[in-house]
Design a protein around this motif. Structure first.
Motif, PDB file in Angstrom:
ATOM      1  N   LEU A  26       0.826  -1.209   0.000  1.00  0.00           N
ATOM      2  CA  LEU A  26       0.000   0.000   0.000  1.00  0.00           C
ATOM      3  C   LEU A  26       0.858   1.257   0.000  1.00  0.00           C
ATOM      4  N   GLU A  27       1.999   1.183   0.641  1.00  0.00           N
ATOM      5  CA  GLU A  27       2.884   2.342   0.732  1.00  0.00           C
ATOM      6  C   GLU A  27       3.675   2.584  -0.548  1.00  0.00           C
ATOM      7  N   ARG A  28       4.169   1.497  -1.151  1.00  0.00           N
ATOM      8  CA  ARG A  28       5.107   1.650  -2.261  1.00  0.00           C
ATOM      9  C   ARG A  28       4.636   1.068  -3.584  1.00  0.00           C
ATOM     10  N   GLY A  29       3.568   0.302  -3.566  1.00  0.00           N
ATOM     11  CA  GLY A  29       3.114  -0.367  -4.778  1.00  0.00           C
ATOM     12  C   GLY A  29       3.593  -1.806  -4.807  1.00  0.00           C
ATOM     13  N   PHE A  30       2.812  -2.668  -5.429  1.00  0.00           N
ATOM     14  CA  PHE A  30       3.117  -4.097  -5.417  1.00  0.00           C
ATOM     15  C   PHE A  30       4.420  -4.417  -6.125  1.00  0.00           C
ATOM     16  N   ASP A  31       4.619  -3.854  -7.307  1.00  0.00           N
ATOM     17  CA  ASP A  31       5.789  -4.209  -8.108  1.00  0.00           C
ATOM     18  C   ASP A  31       7.086  -3.658  -7.542  1.00  0.00           C
ATOM     19  N   ALA A  32       7.004  -2.639  -6.679  1.00  0.00           N
ATOM     20  CA  ALA A  32       8.215  -2.012  -6.135  1.00  0.00           C
ATOM     21  C   ALA A  32       8.757  -2.735  -4.908  1.00  0.00           C
ATOM     22  N   VAL A  33       8.005  -3.669  -4.378  1.00  0.00           N
ATOM     23  CA  VAL A  33       8.402  -4.384  -3.156  1.00  0.00           C
ATOM     24  C   VAL A  33       8.791  -5.814  -3.509  1.00  0.00           C
ATOM     25  N   THR A  34       9.928  -6.267  -3.011  1.00  0.00           N
ATOM     26  CA  THR A  34      10.369  -7.640  -3.254  1.00  0.00           C
ATOM     27  C   THR A  34       9.982  -8.547  -2.084  1.00  0.00           C
ATOM     28  N   VAL A  35       9.975  -9.846  -2.349  1.00  0.00           N
ATOM     29  CA  VAL A  35       9.687 -10.810  -1.282  1.00  0.00           C
ATOM     30  C   VAL A  35      10.767 -10.731  -0.205  1.00  0.00           C
ATOM     31  N   ALA A  36      11.997 -10.474  -0.613  1.00  0.00           N
ATOM     32  CA  ALA A  36      13.091 -10.347   0.355  1.00  0.00           C
ATOM     33  C   ALA A  36      12.852  -9.180   1.296  1.00  0.00           C
ATOM     34  N   GLU A  37      12.308  -8.085   0.776  1.00  0.00           N
ATOM     35  CA  GLU A  37      12.008  -6.925   1.617  1.00  0.00           C
ATOM     36  C   GLU A  37      10.863  -7.229   2.578  1.00  0.00           C
ATOM     37  N   VAL A  38       9.894  -8.002   2.117  1.00  0.00           N
ATOM     38  CA  VAL A  38       8.803  -8.414   3.002  1.00  0.00           C
ATOM     39  C   VAL A  38       9.359  -9.269   4.129  1.00  0.00           C
ATOM     40  N   ALA A  39      10.219 -10.215   3.784  1.00  0.00           N
ATOM     41  CA  ALA A  39      10.809 -11.094   4.792  1.00  0.00           C
ATOM     42  C   ALA A  39      11.596 -10.310   5.822  1.00  0.00           C
ATOM     43  N   GLU A  40      12.374  -9.344   5.354  1.00  0.00           N
ATOM     44  CA  GLU A  40      13.184  -8.536   6.274  1.00  0.00           C
ATOM     45  C   GLU A  40      12.294  -7.728   7.213  1.00  0.00           C
ATOM     46  N   ALA A  41      11.250  -7.125   6.657  1.00  0.00           N
ATOM     47  CA  ALA A  41      10.353  -6.303   7.469  1.00  0.00           C
ATOM     48  C   ALA A  41       9.585  -7.145   8.484  1.00  0.00           C
ATOM     49  N   ALA A  42       9.293  -8.395   8.128  1.00  0.00           N
ATOM     50  CA  ALA A  42       8.556  -9.285   9.024  1.00  0.00           C
ATOM     51  C   ALA A  42       9.483 -10.070   9.948  1.00  0.00           C
ATOM     52  N   ASN A  43      10.793  -9.877   9.758  1.00  0.00           N
ATOM     53  CA  ASN A  43      11.811 -10.560  10.576  1.00  0.00           C
ATOM     54  C   ASN A  43      11.715 -12.087  10.448  1.00  0.00           C
ATOM     55  N   VAL A  44      11.523 -12.540   9.202  1.00  0.00           N
ATOM     56  CA  VAL A  44      11.528 -13.970   8.910  1.00  0.00           C
ATOM     57  C   VAL A  44      12.398 -14.194   7.678  1.00  0.00           C
ATOM     58  N   SER A  45      12.675 -15.440   7.363  1.00  0.00           N
ATOM     59  CA  SER A  45      13.474 -15.735   6.179  1.00  0.00           C
ATOM     60  C   SER A  45      12.603 -15.721   4.933  1.00  0.00           C
ATOM     61  N   VAL A  46      13.250 -15.579   3.779  1.00  0.00           N
ATOM     62  CA  VAL A  46      12.530 -15.630   2.504  1.00  0.00           C
ATOM     63  C   VAL A  46      11.847 -16.984   2.345  1.00  0.00           C
ATOM     64  N   ASN A  47      12.529 -18.056   2.765  1.00  0.00           N
ATOM     65  CA  ASN A  47      11.937 -19.391   2.678  1.00  0.00           C
ATOM     66  C   ASN A  47      10.667 -19.502   3.510  1.00  0.00           C
ATOM     67  N   THR A  48      10.670 -18.831   4.673  1.00  0.00           N
ATOM     68  CA  THR A  48       9.471 -18.855   5.518  1.00  0.00           C
ATOM     69  C   THR A  48       8.305 -18.185   4.806  1.00  0.00           C
ATOM     70  N   VAL A  49       8.588 -17.064   4.145  1.00  0.00           N
ATOM     71  CA  VAL A  49       7.532 -16.379   3.398  1.00  0.00           C
ATOM     72  C   VAL A  49       6.947 -17.320   2.346  1.00  0.00           C
ATOM     73  N   TYR A  50       7.826 -17.982   1.597  1.00  0.00           N
ATOM     74  CA  TYR A  50       7.347 -18.868   0.534  1.00  0.00           C
ATOM     75  C   TYR A  50       6.670 -20.124   1.086  1.00  0.00           C
ATOM     76  N   ASN A  51       7.007 -20.509   2.298  1.00  0.00           N
ATOM     77  CA  ASN A  51       6.321 -21.645   2.913  1.00  0.00           C
ATOM     78  C   ASN A  51       4.844 -21.343   3.142  1.00  0.00           C
ATOM     79  N   TYR A  52       4.553 -20.090   3.437  1.00  0.00           N
ATOM     80  CA  TYR A  52       3.165 -19.680   3.687  1.00  0.00           C
ATOM     81  C   TYR A  52       2.485 -19.152   2.433  1.00  0.00           C
ATOM     82  N   PHE A  53       3.267 -18.555   1.537  1.00  0.00           N
ATOM     83  CA  PHE A  53       2.713 -17.917   0.340  1.00  0.00           C
ATOM     84  C   PHE A  53       3.519 -18.359  -0.878  1.00  0.00           C
ATOM     85  N   PRO A  54       3.026 -19.309  -1.654  1.00  0.00           N
ATOM     86  CA  PRO A  54       3.773 -19.848  -2.792  1.00  0.00           C
ATOM     87  C   PRO A  54       4.189 -18.809  -3.830  1.00  0.00           C
TER      88      PRO A  54
END
Length: 213
Positions: A26-54
């Motif tokens: 919502l802040e930056r737009g969908f295409d401007a945010v990477t999965v790695a940035e989501v993982a960092e902000a949520a304090n989890v690994s990229v693999n954890t993100v993909y475990n929940y969201f394919p």
């Protein structure tokens, strides 16, 4: 059955990751945010993100599973003497009249829709979800009417009935983006539903009547 501690923790983690991702989108737009940035902000690994969201799109459209079988649930729950199309029309009117957030009638929905409109990937996923809704409804209509695999009518009827749902949601989303309030858009949506019902043929409106012989 009561939810176990492990299941509750997994559900909470999934929701937390989705909430963090949604805030970034919502802040930056969908295409401007990477999965790695989501993982960092949520304090989890990229693999954890993909475990929940394919897929990345699943982070933003995390409630789509509840949409896919919505029309089928309404059709299966139709009343005695009620057709498939009239059951869907009734349910949609009830959602609109109650100013339900389930169909986008809520403050803030315009921000969600702007993110979708500005992302080709999300628009593509929304189209795919609409196709899943259509196919799920076709299967349900075949089951409910006993139509054979080669009968084209359930597919045709599913197209007409799902048109009600997709057209209404698209109109609500656009009006919210254009600055309408939930109450205003609700009133407009009721008029639109009446106009759409008037465009349907009697064959559509009287298809798959529960209890009919």
């Amino acid at each position: 059955m009561a939810e176990g501690l492990r299941e509750r923790k997994k559900r909470q983690t999934r929701q937390y990751i989705s909430d963090v991702a949604t805030g970034l989108f919502l802040e930056r737009g969908f295409d401007a945010v990477t999965v790695a940035e989501v993982a960092e902000a949520a304090n989890v690994s990229v693999n954890t993100v993909y475990n929940y969201f394919p897929a990345k799109e699943d982070l933003f459209l995390d409630r789509s599973k509840g949409v896919v079988d919505r029309l089928s649930r309404w059709v299966r729950g139709r009343r005695d003497g009620e057709s498939a199309a009239r059951a869907v029309l009734r349910e949609l009117r009830e959602e609109v009249e109650s100013v339900s957030p389930r169909i986008g009638l809520m403050d803030g929905y315009e921000s969600f829709m702007r993110v979708v409109q500005n992302s080709p990937a999300l628009r593509s996923r929304m189209w795919a979800i609409a196709q899943d809704v259509l196919l799920d409804l076709e299967r349900t209509l075949r089951e409910e009417t006993g139509a054979g695999a080669g009968d084209p009518v359930p597919a045709l009827m599913a197209g007409q009935i799902s048109w009600l749902h997709s057209t209404l949601l698209a109109a609500i989303g656009q009006r919210m983006v254009d600055g309408g309030t939930p109450a205003e858009v609700s009133r407009e949506a009721l008029v639109l539903l009446d106009e759409m019902e008037g465009l349907l043929s009697g064959k559509v409106l009287n298809y798959a009547v529960r209890g009919a012989r």
